[in-house]
Design a protein around this motif. Structure first.
Motif, PDB file in Angstrom:
ATOM      1  N   ILE A   1       0.834  -1.209   0.000  1.00  0.00           N
ATOM      2  CA  ILE A   1       0.000   0.000   0.000  1.00  0.00           C
ATOM      3  C   ILE A   1       0.869   1.259   0.000  1.00  0.00           C
ATOM      4  CG2 ILE A   1      -2.024  -1.108   0.984  1.00  0.00           C
ATOM      5  CD1 ILE A   1      -1.264   0.015   3.710  1.00  0.00           C
ATOM      6  N   SER A   2       2.041   1.193   0.625  1.00  0.00           N
ATOM      7  CA  SER A   2       2.937   2.355   0.605  1.00  0.00           C
ATOM      8  C   SER A   2       3.506   2.591  -0.786  1.00  0.00           C
ATOM      9  CB  SER A   2       4.079   2.157   1.609  1.00  0.00           C
ATOM     10  OG  SER A   2       3.601   2.251   2.935  1.00  0.00           O
TER      11      SER A   2
ATOM     12  N   PRO B   1       3.569   6.701   1.425  1.00  0.00           N
ATOM     13  CA  PRO B   1       4.038   5.959   2.594  1.00  0.00           C
ATOM     14  C   PRO B   1       2.991   5.915   3.713  1.00  0.00           C
ATOM     15  CG  PRO B   1       5.804   7.287   1.723  1.00  0.00           C
ATOM     16  CD  PRO B   1       4.585   7.666   0.942  1.00  0.00           C
ATOM     17  N   LEU B   2       2.691   4.696   4.172  1.00  0.00           N
ATOM     18  CA  LEU B   2       1.640   4.466   5.159  1.00  0.00           C
ATOM     19  C   LEU B   2       2.106   3.416   6.158  1.00  0.00           C
ATOM     20  CD1 LEU B   2      -1.302   4.099   2.614  1.00  0.00           C
ATOM     21  CD2 LEU B   2      -1.011   6.042   4.160  1.00  0.00           C
TER      22      LEU B   2
ATOM     23  N   VAL C   1      -5.182   1.925   8.957  1.00  0.00           N
ATOM     24  CA  VAL C   1      -4.110   2.515   8.154  1.00  0.00           C
ATOM     25  C   VAL C   1      -3.906   3.962   8.582  1.00  0.00           C
ATOM     26  CG1 VAL C   1      -3.365   3.099   5.806  1.00  0.00           C
ATOM     27  CG2 VAL C   1      -4.692   1.014   6.212  1.00  0.00           C
ATOM     28  N   ARG C   2      -2.620   4.363   8.728  1.00  0.00           N
ATOM     29  CA  ARG C   2      -2.343   5.726   9.163  1.00  0.00           C
ATOM     30  C   ARG C   2      -1.276   6.375   8.285  1.00  0.00           C
ATOM     31  NH1 ARG C   2       0.051   6.136  14.163  1.00  0.00           N
ATOM     32  NH2 ARG C   2       0.683   3.953  14.053  1.00  0.00           N
TER      33      ARG C   2
ATOM     34  N   GLY D   1       6.913  13.382   5.960  1.00  0.00           N
ATOM     35  CA  GLY D   1       8.226  13.974   5.735  1.00  0.00           C
ATOM     36  C   GLY D   1       9.097  13.171   4.790  1.00  0.00           C
ATOM     37  N   ARG D   2       8.740  11.911   4.527  1.00  0.00           N
ATOM     38  CA  ARG D   2       9.531  11.060   3.642  1.00  0.00           C
ATOM     39  C   ARG D   2       9.169  11.207   2.177  1.00  0.00           C
ATOM     40  NH1 ARG D   2       8.797   5.268   6.277  1.00  0.00           N
ATOM     41  NH2 ARG D   2       9.121   4.739   4.081  1.00  0.00           N
TER      42      ARG D   2
END
Length: 321
Positions: free
Chosen positions: A31-32, A37-38, A72-73, A80-81
């Protein structure tokens, strides 16, 4: 090994490609790589399965997600990535979901839709198995300056924004590998997303977006009632809550009669091939033509041949001869 996902290529990705004990770890990576990114946690201590059908169309990314329950968060450190800025919309197809952002919570059932912004923390939660269409578009492609008032607000599947999830869901189903023909629909999709964002933000849609939303509402009504030979502009305008003048402005050069004729002929072509033994008169009636003669005239004018000739040319095994 993290999944290799080309965001610009059609892909079908699933946890079934790895051992069961690695499925959820693989899903987090998946999913990322597909969205932004998660981080994710499962909601039940049992086996996990998930699948994503990722279909990019120009600047749009349409990802149909079918998976077990999860939390999911998108956290500040993950934001920041990545430098990319996206507006995303979840359209609930099965099960129930929850979108949280900017101090609001949107509860989603079948057909409902909600936006969220990748540049601020958000949470997605699913108590059990679910299916969603996730639409992702760079924020720069939409004329929406501030998203803080439109995120995590549920747009009901039966409300004024209903044509938007209907159109996007249909588009996602039809796009496959190569899907270049769908590029023509991207401006229309962006207009509908802009209109839905305005509705979510409790603002009046911009003129172009409002026209796109109205056009899709009319198109949907015409397709649903094309088999009625008595359908006319007055009925369409009343059903779509607009004046006849607005109706003709929305449809442009087509007008109601021309657009309806095209829909009926598209349906007739498909029916002639799919049901080769169905009488042509029955095809004409099922597609909303009042008479056989009217059907034959319209069909010949559009296709350059009679319905019977079209059926013979498109019999299985005859194409290309």
């Amino acid at each position: 090994m993290p999944p290799a996902v080309d965001r610009h290529a059609f892909a079908e990705l699933a946890t079934t490609t790895v051992p069961a004990r690695e499925a959820f770890a693989y899903w987090r990576e998946l999913i990322s790589a597909t969205f932004v990114p998660l981080t994710a946690e499962r909601v039940a201590d049992r086996g996990f399965r998930g699948r994503i059908r990722h279909a990019p169309v120009g600047d749009l990314e349409l990802s149909t997600v079918l998976a077990d329950g999860q939390h999911v968060r998108r956290t500040p450190s993950l934001i920041g990535r990545s430098a990319d800025e996206y507006l995303l919309a979840s359209i609930q197809l099965r099960g129930r979901g929850r979108v949280e952002q900017d101090g609001r919570v949107a509860l989603l059932a079948g057909g409902d839709m909600a936006f969220y912004d990748s540049t601020r923390p958000y949470t997605l939660h699913f108590d059990g198995p679910f299916q969603q269409l996730v639409v992702q578009v760079p924020k720069a492609r939409l004329p929406v300056r501030d998203t803080r008032e439109l995120t995590a607000r549920a747009l009901a599947g039966a409300g004024p924004a209903a044509p938007v999830p209907a159109f996007l869901t249909s588009l996602a189903r039809t796009v496959g590998p190569g899907g270049d023909e769908a590029l023509l629909l991207v401006p229309h999709a962006l207009g509908l997303l802009t209109a839905a964002a305005a509705l979510a933000g409790r603002a009046a849609p911009a003129e172009d977006a409002a026209t796109a939303l109205a056009r899709e509402r009319v198109e949907r009504y015409l397709r649903e009632h094309a088999d009625d030979p008595r359908l006319d502009a007055e009925r369409v305008a009343a059903a779509c809550a607009m004046s006849r003048r607005t109706l003709y402005r929305v449809l442009g050069e087509d007008g109601v009669a021309a657009r309806l004729r095209r829909i009926r002929l598209e349906r007739a072509r498909a029916m002639l091939v799919a049901a080769p033994h169905r009488p042509i008169a029955a095809v004409a009636a099922a597609c909303g033509f009042e008479s056989d003669s009217g059907f034959h005239r319209a069909f010949r004018a559009a296709a350059g041949c009679t319905p019977g000739e079209y059926r013979r040319r498109h019999r299985p095994g005859t194409r290309g001869r």
